[in-house]
Design a protein around this motif. Structure first.
Motif, PDB file in Angstrom:
ATOM      1  N   VAL A   1     -24.607 -13.791  35.733  1.00  0.00           N
ATOM      2  CA  VAL A   1     -25.110 -14.896  34.907  1.00  0.00           C
ATOM      3  C   VAL A   1     -23.974 -15.570  34.139  1.00  0.00           C
ATOM      4  O   VAL A   1     -22.950 -14.957  33.840  1.00  0.00           O
ATOM      5  CB  VAL A   1     -26.173 -14.412  33.884  1.00  0.00           C
ATOM      6  N   VAL A   2     -24.192 -16.855  33.842  1.00  0.00           N
ATOM      7  CA  VAL A   2     -23.373 -17.591  32.877  1.00  0.00           C
ATOM      8  C   VAL A   2     -24.344 -18.306  31.953  1.00  0.00           C
ATOM      9  O   VAL A   2     -25.254 -18.999  32.418  1.00  0.00           O
ATOM     10  CB  VAL A   2     -22.447 -18.626  33.552  1.00  0.00           C
ATOM     11  N   ARG A   3     -24.167 -18.122  30.625  1.00  0.00           N
ATOM     12  CA  ARG A   3     -25.057 -18.746  29.641  1.00  0.00           C
ATOM     13  C   ARG A   3     -24.277 -19.709  28.760  1.00  0.00           C
ATOM     14  O   ARG A   3     -23.108 -19.497  28.473  1.00  0.00           O
ATOM     15  CB  ARG A   3     -25.704 -17.683  28.760  1.00  0.00           C
ATOM     16  N   ASP A   4     -24.975 -20.758  28.328  1.00  0.00           N
ATOM     17  CA  ASP A   4     -24.365 -21.712  27.405  1.00  0.00           C
ATOM     18  C   ASP A   4     -24.566 -21.206  25.974  1.00  0.00           C
ATOM     19  O   ASP A   4     -25.341 -21.752  25.193  1.00  0.00           O
ATOM     20  CB  ASP A   4     -25.001 -23.098  27.582  1.00  0.00           C
ATOM     21  N   ASP A   5     -23.842 -20.126  25.638  1.00  0.00           N
ATOM     22  CA  ASP A   5     -24.028 -19.466  24.346  1.00  0.00           C
ATOM     23  C   ASP A   5     -22.788 -19.552  23.464  1.00  0.00           C
ATOM     24  O   ASP A   5     -22.601 -18.762  22.559  1.00  0.00           O
ATOM     25  CB  ASP A   5     -24.386 -17.992  24.566  1.00  0.00           C
ATOM     26  N   GLY A   6     -21.935 -20.526  23.739  1.00  0.00           N
ATOM     27  CA  GLY A   6     -20.689 -20.655  22.975  1.00  0.00           C
ATOM     28  C   GLY A   6     -19.505 -20.138  23.766  1.00  0.00           C
ATOM     29  O   GLY A   6     -18.510 -20.834  23.959  1.00  0.00           O
ATOM     30  N   GLU A   7     -19.612 -18.913  24.278  1.00  0.00           N
ATOM     31  CA  GLU A   7     -18.517 -18.336  25.073  1.00  0.00           C
ATOM     32  C   GLU A   7     -18.527 -18.854  26.498  1.00  0.00           C
ATOM     33  O   GLU A   7     -17.491 -19.015  27.132  1.00  0.00           O
ATOM     34  CB  GLU A   7     -18.627 -16.800  25.090  1.00  0.00           C
ATOM     35  N   ARG A   8     -19.731 -19.062  27.042  1.00  0.00           N
ATOM     36  CA  ARG A   8     -19.914 -19.517  28.430  1.00  0.00           C
ATOM     37  C   ARG A   8     -19.211 -18.588  29.427  1.00  0.00           C
ATOM     38  O   ARG A   8     -18.680 -19.032  30.441  1.00  0.00           O
ATOM     39  CB  ARG A   8     -19.411 -20.956  28.617  1.00  0.00           C
ATOM     40  N   ALA A   9     -19.228 -17.292  29.143  1.00  0.00           N
ATOM     41  CA  ALA A   9     -18.521 -16.317  29.977  1.00  0.00           C
ATOM     42  C   ALA A   9     -19.417 -15.818  31.110  1.00  0.00           C
ATOM     43  O   ALA A   9     -20.623 -15.629  30.931  1.00  0.00           O
ATOM     44  CB  ALA A   9     -18.045 -15.141  29.130  1.00  0.00           C
ATOM     45  N   PHE A  10     -18.807 -15.602  32.272  1.00  0.00           N
ATOM     46  CA  PHE A  10     -19.529 -15.017  33.406  1.00  0.00           C
ATOM     47  C   PHE A  10     -19.593 -13.508  33.228  1.00  0.00           C
ATOM     48  O   PHE A  10     -18.614 -12.871  32.843  1.00  0.00           O
ATOM     49  CB  PHE A  10     -18.809 -15.335  34.718  1.00  0.00           C
ATOM     50  N   LYS A  11     -20.771 -12.936  33.504  1.00  0.00           N
ATOM     51  CA  LYS A  11     -20.879 -11.474  33.461  1.00  0.00           C
ATOM     52  C   LYS A  11     -21.917 -10.993  34.455  1.00  0.00           C
ATOM     53  O   LYS A  11     -22.856 -11.723  34.806  1.00  0.00           O
ATOM     54  CB  LYS A  11     -21.217 -10.983  32.052  1.00  0.00           C
ATOM     55  N   VAL A  12     -21.722  -9.762  34.913  1.00  0.00           N
ATOM     56  CA  VAL A  12     -22.688  -9.093  35.789  1.00  0.00           C
ATOM     57  C   VAL A  12     -23.557  -8.211  34.897  1.00  0.00           C
ATOM     58  O   VAL A  12     -23.041  -7.423  34.105  1.00  0.00           O
ATOM     59  CB  VAL A  12     -21.973  -8.247  36.858  1.00  0.00           C
ATOM     60  N   LEU A  13     -24.863  -8.363  35.019  1.00  0.00           N
ATOM     61  CA  LEU A  13     -25.780  -7.621  34.166  1.00  0.00           C
ATOM     62  C   LEU A  13     -25.723  -6.123  34.463  1.00  0.00           C
ATOM     63  O   LEU A  13     -25.546  -5.712  35.610  1.00  0.00           O
ATOM     64  CB  LEU A  13     -27.217  -8.119  34.354  1.00  0.00           C
ATOM     65  N   THR A  14     -25.883  -5.314  33.426  1.00  0.00           N
ATOM     66  CA  THR A  14     -25.925  -3.862  33.579  1.00  0.00           C
ATOM     67  C   THR A  14     -27.271  -3.448  34.173  1.00  0.00           C
ATOM     68  O   THR A  14     -28.233  -4.239  34.206  1.00  0.00           O
ATOM     69  CB  THR A  14     -25.736  -3.166  32.225  1.00  0.00           C
ATOM     70  N   ALA A  15     -27.351  -2.198  34.624  1.00  0.00           N
ATOM     71  CA  ALA A  15     -28.604  -1.682  35.195  1.00  0.00           C
ATOM     72  C   ALA A  15     -29.735  -1.751  34.173  1.00  0.00           C
ATOM     73  O   ALA A  15     -30.888  -2.058  34.516  1.00  0.00           O
ATOM     74  CB  ALA A  15     -28.396  -0.245  35.675  1.00  0.00           C
ATOM     75  N   GLU A  16     -29.421  -1.486  32.890  1.00  0.00           N
ATOM     76  CA  GLU A  16     -30.440  -1.522  31.837  1.00  0.00           C
ATOM     77  C   GLU A  16     -30.974  -2.948  31.647  1.00  0.00           C
ATOM     78  O   GLU A  16     -32.179  -3.153  31.477  1.00  0.00           O
ATOM     79  CB  GLU A  16     -29.860  -1.014  30.510  1.00  0.00           C
ATOM     80  N   GLU A  17     -30.072  -3.935  31.693  1.00  0.00           N
ATOM     81  CA  GLU A  17     -30.492  -5.332  31.544  1.00  0.00           C
ATOM     82  C   GLU A  17     -31.340  -5.784  32.727  1.00  0.00           C
ATOM     83  O   GLU A  17     -32.335  -6.503  32.568  1.00  0.00           O
ATOM     84  CB  GLU A  17     -29.265  -6.236  31.381  1.00  0.00           C
ATOM     85  N   VAL A  18     -30.961  -5.348  33.933  1.00  0.00           N
ATOM     86  CA  VAL A  18     -31.745  -5.688  35.128  1.00  0.00           C
ATOM     87  C   VAL A  18     -33.126  -5.040  35.045  1.00  0.00           C
ATOM     88  O   VAL A  18     -34.142  -5.669  35.381  1.00  0.00           O
ATOM     89  CB  VAL A  18     -31.010  -5.240  36.412  1.00  0.00           C
ATOM     90  N   ASP A  19     -33.173  -3.788  34.589  1.00  0.00           N
ATOM     91  CA  ASP A  19     -34.455  -3.084  34.420  1.00  0.00           C
ATOM     92  C   ASP A  19     -35.377  -3.849  33.477  1.00  0.00           C
ATOM     93  O   ASP A  19     -36.595  -3.920  33.700  1.00  0.00           O
ATOM     94  CB  ASP A  19     -34.211  -1.669  33.880  1.00  0.00           C
ATOM     95  N   HIS A  20     -34.810  -4.403  32.400  1.00  0.00           N
ATOM     96  CA  HIS A  20     -35.602  -5.176  31.438  1.00  0.00           C
ATOM     97  C   HIS A  20     -36.280  -6.360  32.116  1.00  0.00           C
ATOM     98  O   HIS A  20     -37.486  -6.613  31.914  1.00  0.00           O
ATOM     99  CB  HIS A  20     -34.691  -5.668  30.302  1.00  0.00           C
ATOM    100  N   PHE A  21     -35.528  -7.086  32.955  1.00  0.00           N
ATOM    101  CA  PHE A  21     -36.106  -8.249  33.639  1.00  0.00           C
ATOM    102  C   PHE A  21     -37.104  -7.829  34.715  1.00  0.00           C
ATOM    103  O   PHE A  21     -38.116  -8.513  34.935  1.00  0.00           O
ATOM    104  CB  PHE A  21     -34.993  -9.109  34.243  1.00  0.00           C
ATOM    105  N   LEU A  22     -36.854  -6.699  35.387  1.00  0.00           N
ATOM    106  CA  LEU A  22     -37.810  -6.203  36.387  1.00  0.00           C
ATOM    107  C   LEU A  22     -39.126  -5.813  35.725  1.00  0.00           C
ATOM    108  O   LEU A  22     -40.210  -6.069  36.264  1.00  0.00           O
ATOM    109  CB  LEU A  22     -37.217  -4.998  37.132  1.00  0.00           C
ATOM    110  N   THR A  23     -39.037  -5.209  34.533  1.00  0.00           N
ATOM    111  CA  THR A  23     -40.237  -4.847  33.781  1.00  0.00           C
ATOM    112  C   THR A  23     -41.008  -6.093  33.354  1.00  0.00           C
ATOM    113  O   THR A  23     -42.240  -6.166  33.480  1.00  0.00           O
ATOM    114  CB  THR A  23     -39.865  -4.018  32.532  1.00  0.00           C
TER     115      THR A  23
END
Length: 246
Positions: free
Chosen positions: A218-240
């Motif tokens: 993901v890349v978000r327009d949150d000031g930093e605009r940094a690219f990152k790969v979501l962790t397993a915990e973050e992916v689990d949150h979206f799957l839930t």
């Protein structure tokens, strides 16, 4: 593979009488035959891509298996196809980005980087010294002037921007799903963009996904605009979130 080219598929630089370049078509086939589907979605303040994570051997370290690459702090690349070619194109992209920053003093815009990679791929279709790379690349970033950007570059040297796109084994099914979701050009929030991409993946694969089955960048327009790969915990949150919504 049957030789439908009557010898025209032996040389990359020669058109068949029907006007086809068979070696370039075979590069696209290599992407489909890699057995991986990738999906990307652009929201109003974010860009997301999702791909399958397949660990082919139980002895492999799963953390070393990835198709997502950070090109600069703000640009992410997802390469679908042959993994060795994917690493090669990621290295090319990093080199081009570094040269641009050295020459001009600011970070390379994502549309320019997509153009450079596409130009390079197109040159490979003209000369016999280099085969086309069996990879379709997706580039995501938040541009300072244009906002969220999503580009796709293919082995023929064609690149263009998308609202949402897919590539790989289930490309047709994923594209049909995305076209229905984007009817009326919805302005997706970050959470909606991620769940739309993961939901499209779950839909075309017809299975319940686990966090170990997919990678999400993901890349978000949150000031930093940094690219990152979501962790397993973050992916689990979206799957839930997705399962509760269904």
């Amino acid at each position: 593979m049957s030789r439908g080219g009557s010898g025209y598929d032996r040389h990359i630089t020669i058109f068949s009488p029907e006007g086809r370049l068979f070696q370039v078509e075979y590069a696209f086939k290599a992407v489909r035959n890699a057995g991986v589907t990738s999906i990307a979605v652009r929201g109003k303040d974010s860009v997301v891509f999702v791909t399958q994570k397949k660990v082919s051997d139980k002895l492999l370290d799963p953390t070393s298996v990835t198709r997502m690459f950070k090109i600069t702090k703000n640009i992410g690349l997802l390469a679908t196809g042959l993994i060795a070619d994917a690493r090669s194109i990621a290295q090319q992209a990093r080199q081009q980005a570094a040269e641009f920053r050295f020459k001009y003093g600011y970070e390379v815009p994502v549309d320019f980087l997509a153009k450079v990679l596409a130009d390079k791929a197109q040159v490979y279709t003209q000369h016999a010294y280099m085969r086309p790379l069996g990879v379709v690349s997706m580039l995501i970033a938040i541009d300072e002037e244009r906002g969220p950007q999503l580009f796709k570059v293919d082995p023929a040297g064609f690149y263009i921007g998308y609202k949402a796109t897919s590539v790989g084994t289930k490309e047709t099914e994923a594209t049909n799903f995305l076209e229905k979701k984007f009817k009326g050009s919805p302005q997706l929030s970050y959470d909606d963009a991620v769940t739309t991409a993961i939901g499209a993946m779950a839909n075309v694969l017809s299975e319940d996904l686990k966090s170990t089955d997919i990678e999400v960048g993901v890349v978000r327009d949150d000031g930093e605009r940094a690219f990152k790969v979501l962790t397993a915990e973050e992916v689990d949150h979206f799957l839930t979130t997705l399962s509760e919504r269904d």
